[in-house]
Structure formats: C-alpha cells, structure tokens
Design a protein around this motif. Structure first.
Motif, mmCIF file in Angstrom:
data_model
loop_
_atom_site.group_PDB
_atom_site.id
_atom_site.type_symbol
_atom_site.label_atom_id
_atom_site.label_comp_id
_atom_site.label_asym_id
_atom_site.label_seq_id
_atom_site.Cartn_x
_atom_site.Cartn_y
_atom_site.Cartn_z
ATOM 1 N N ALA A 220 0.826 -1.204 0.000
ATOM 2 C CA ALA A 220 0.000 0.000 0.000
ATOM 3 C C ALA A 220 0.862 1.255 0.000
ATOM 4 O O ALA A 220 0.622 2.199 -0.763
ATOM 5 C CB ALA A 220 -0.934 -0.007 1.209
ATOM 6 N N ALA A 221 1.889 1.274 0.846
ATOM 7 C CA ALA A 221 2.783 2.435 0.884
ATOM 8 C C ALA A 221 3.576 2.547 -0.413
ATOM 9 O O ALA A 221 3.844 3.651 -0.901
ATOM 10 C CB ALA A 221 3.730 2.331 2.088
ATOM 11 N N PHE A 222 3.962 1.400 -0.985
ATOM 12 C CA PHE A 222 4.689 1.391 -2.259
ATOM 13 C C PHE A 222 3.838 2.027 -3.354
ATOM 14 O O PHE A 222 4.318 2.858 -4.134
ATOM 15 C CB PHE A 222 5.034 -0.050 -2.628
ATOM 16 C CG PHE A 222 5.867 -0.197 -3.867
ATOM 17 C CD1 PHE A 222 7.244 -0.182 -3.798
ATOM 18 C CD2 PHE A 222 5.271 -0.362 -5.107
ATOM 19 C CE1 PHE A 222 8.024 -0.320 -4.947
ATOM 20 C CE2 PHE A 222 6.029 -0.496 -6.253
ATOM 21 C CZ PHE A 222 7.413 -0.473 -6.173
ATOM 22 N N SER A 223 2.569 1.646 -3.419
ATOM 23 C CA SER A 223 1.666 2.201 -4.426
ATOM 24 C C SER A 223 1.402 3.677 -4.180
ATOM 25 O O SER A 223 1.302 4.462 -5.119
ATOM 26 C CB SER A 223 0.348 1.426 -4.426
ATOM 27 O OG SER A 223 0.561 0.072 -4.760
ATOM 28 N N GLU A 224 1.309 4.055 -2.912
ATOM 29 C CA GLU A 224 1.073 5.459 -2.593
ATOM 30 C C GLU A 224 2.265 6.317 -3.010
ATOM 31 O O GLU A 224 2.101 7.472 -3.405
ATOM 32 C CB GLU A 224 0.804 5.626 -1.101
ATOM 33 C CG GLU A 224 0.365 7.024 -0.723
ATOM 34 C CD GLU A 224 0.011 7.144 0.746
ATOM 35 O OE1 GLU A 224 -0.933 7.886 1.054
ATOM 36 O OE2 GLU A 224 0.677 6.502 1.576
#
Length: 327
Positions: A122-126
């Motif tokens: 999720a943080a990677f995509s954000e």
C-alpha cells in the motif's frame, strides 16, 4: 401566499429529494439486506464481491461483519480481507491503518506476515501516486515519505519472517525503493548546488555513499562530494572523493581520459556574470553543477532505441489510456 407556495415546494423537494431521486436508498438497502445475515452468509457475500472486484461493496460488507460478529470465526480473516480490499480500491492510507491494527491485535496470527506485506504494498503504491500512474513523471523527485514507509514495512517483514512466501517480492521492491530514496537525495544535493549551499550538498552526497551502498546513485554521490569539497576549498577531501570515483566508476562522465575530474567553478554570489546581476538573475543565469547518471549506471533508465527514459518503466498505451487500471 403566492410567494410561500414556491418556497414550500422547494423546501419539500430539498428534504425529500434524495429519497425520490434514489440517493441514499442504495446504502440503506444494503444495510437491510445484511441485517439478518449469519457469519457464513456475510463471508459468502464478501467473497462474491471480491471475485467481482466490487471492492467498495466488499469493504461495506466486511465492516458490517466486523460490527456484528467482532469475535466470530471469520473475524480475523475478515480483517485481512479488509486490508486487501482497501488496497485494491486504492485507499492506501486506510489499508495501512487496517494493517497496523491487525499487526497490533494479532501479532501471533499465522498470516500476520501477509498484513506486513500488504502494508508495504500500500505504501509502495502510494509513493507512485495516482498522477504517476498515467503521466511520465519522475517519482524520485517526490516526497519520499511513502517510499520510506514502504521500505520499513518490507524490512520488518524480512527481519521477522525471512521464509515468508512474500519475502522474495519484498526484497525486489526494497531494491527499487533503495534506488528511489538514494536518487531523491541526489536531487536534493543538486538543488543545494543551485542555492550555493555547498556544505549541505556534500552532506547529501556523503549520506548516499554511506547509507545506500551498491545503488546506482553512489557514483553521483561521490561526484557531488568531490565538487562540493572543491567549492568549499577543501581540496584534499575533494581529491579523496575523486580517487574513489575513479577506482569504482572510471567511465564517469565528469572524468577525462586521464582520470581527472572536471571541477566546476563557483558561480554564486559576486562571481555571477555581470548581465545576470544587472537583470536580477533573469538573464544569463549560470548553470549550477548537477549530477544525474541514471542512464549509465541504472539498467532501468538506460536509453532504449537511442532515447533516454524519464520514468522507471515503460508503460503500454492501454495503461496510459485507462489511467493505470489496465497494463
């Protein structure tokens, strides 16, 4: 009376408008539909929504399940599914919060490594952002907060569960994130050169060399140290940085065929061209030192068909037209 009649009509419409136009009914209908559901029925409805990629409906049903059966047999799996549903619906902050909650409440759960992995994803995509999904932007110039959070989540996954089935993918993403974070520091150092803050530039370059070893940005970090020390008048340290650069990157563009570094002179303050001073910096602005050799040392950015690449990967026309929804 003629005036009051239209006013009353408008008031009536404003109060009842949502219902007669259908707004709000859908949500109430969904609530009433699941009101008498058993745990099993809830879970079957959730699985149906997830198979159909109806993530918003899945999230609503998962929340309803958790509210009605917080300690039921499907509660823990529902919490994991909720993390995934938030992630797939692109609500990355909600996914991260749900993952943190699961990790905190279920630290011994057999699938807690999956929660760590989803948090990192999720943080990677954000860190790429919605705009980056369809515009050729350089993500290494953005705020690296989400990239750091993603790296930390993957790092925690690997340190706690090195044999997790998600470990291999996490390692690959961490390599990408380290390159991303190192390149961000190079961008900042180049900015400091433009501002004449040479010591700050040196510190950024040094940080890359010491903290991001084996990343493609190390070559630029050494060049920044050499140039920065030169501009600060510390020639012995500048020469040391050049020596390390020559030993490890003999083909670096700022080196001549004899291994001598092409030092740039100070172009700030009183040393600016007179036309730049007279125009208050509008004309004849001297070019500050800047180092970015991604196309040489990072295979991801190497030129293809004679053209350089400005983003971390090539994207198909379908991906661009659908704003990243389809690859």
């Amino acid at each position: 009376m003629r005036i009051l009649t239209p006013l009353c009509l408008c008031l009536t419409l404003s109060i009842t408008g949502c219902s007669w136009m259908g707004f709000g009914d859908d949500e109430e209908e969904k609530k009433s539909e699941t009101e008498n559901y058993t745990e099993r029925q809830f879970y079957e409805a959730i699985e149906k929504s997830m198979r159909a990629n109806n993530w918003q409906r899945a999230i609503q049903t998962l929340q309803a399940l958790e509210a009605k059966y917080p300690f039921g047999g499907y509660a823990e799996q529902a919490q994991l599914n909720l993390i995934y549903a938030y992630y797939r619906s692109r609500d990355y902050q909600a996914a991260i919060a749900a993952a943190d909650r699961f990790i905190r409440l279920q630290p011994q759960h057999p699938d807690v490594d999956y929660a760590h992995y989803l948090k990192g994803l999720a943080a990677f995509s954000e860190s790429r952002s919605f705009v980056g999904n369809f515009l050729p932007t350089d993500i290494t110039k953005r705020d690296p907060g989400a990239a750091r959070e993603s790296f930390a989540a993957f790092n925690q996954l690997l340190s706690r569960y090195p044999n997790s089935p998600y470990a291999a993918d996490a390692r690959k993403r961490m390599i990408h994130l380290r390159n991303h974070l190192a390149r961000y520091e190079i961008h900042v150092a180049n900015y400091y050169f433009k501002r004449g803050a040479y010591l700050a530039a040196v510190n950024r370059g040094k940080y890359v060399v010491e903290s991001f070893q084996k990343t493609p940005a190390v070559a630029d970090g050494l060049a920044i140290m050499a140039q920065g020390y030169f501009l600060l008048g510390i020639q012995d340290l500048a020469d040391d940085a050049v020596s390390v650069l020559v030993a490890n990157y003999p083909d670096y563009p700022a080196l001549d065929k004899d291994g001598n570094f092409n030092f740039r002179e100070d172009v700030s303050g009183e040393k600016r061209p007179w036309v730049n001073k007279l125009s208050f910096g509008l004309i004849g602005n001297p070019e500050a030192p800047g180092y970015d050799t991604r196309e040489i040392y990072n295979p991801v950015y190497k030129p293809k068909h004679g053209k350089g690449r400005n983003v971390e990967e090539e994207r198909s026309w379908l991906s661009i037209l659908t704003f990243g929804l389809f690859d």
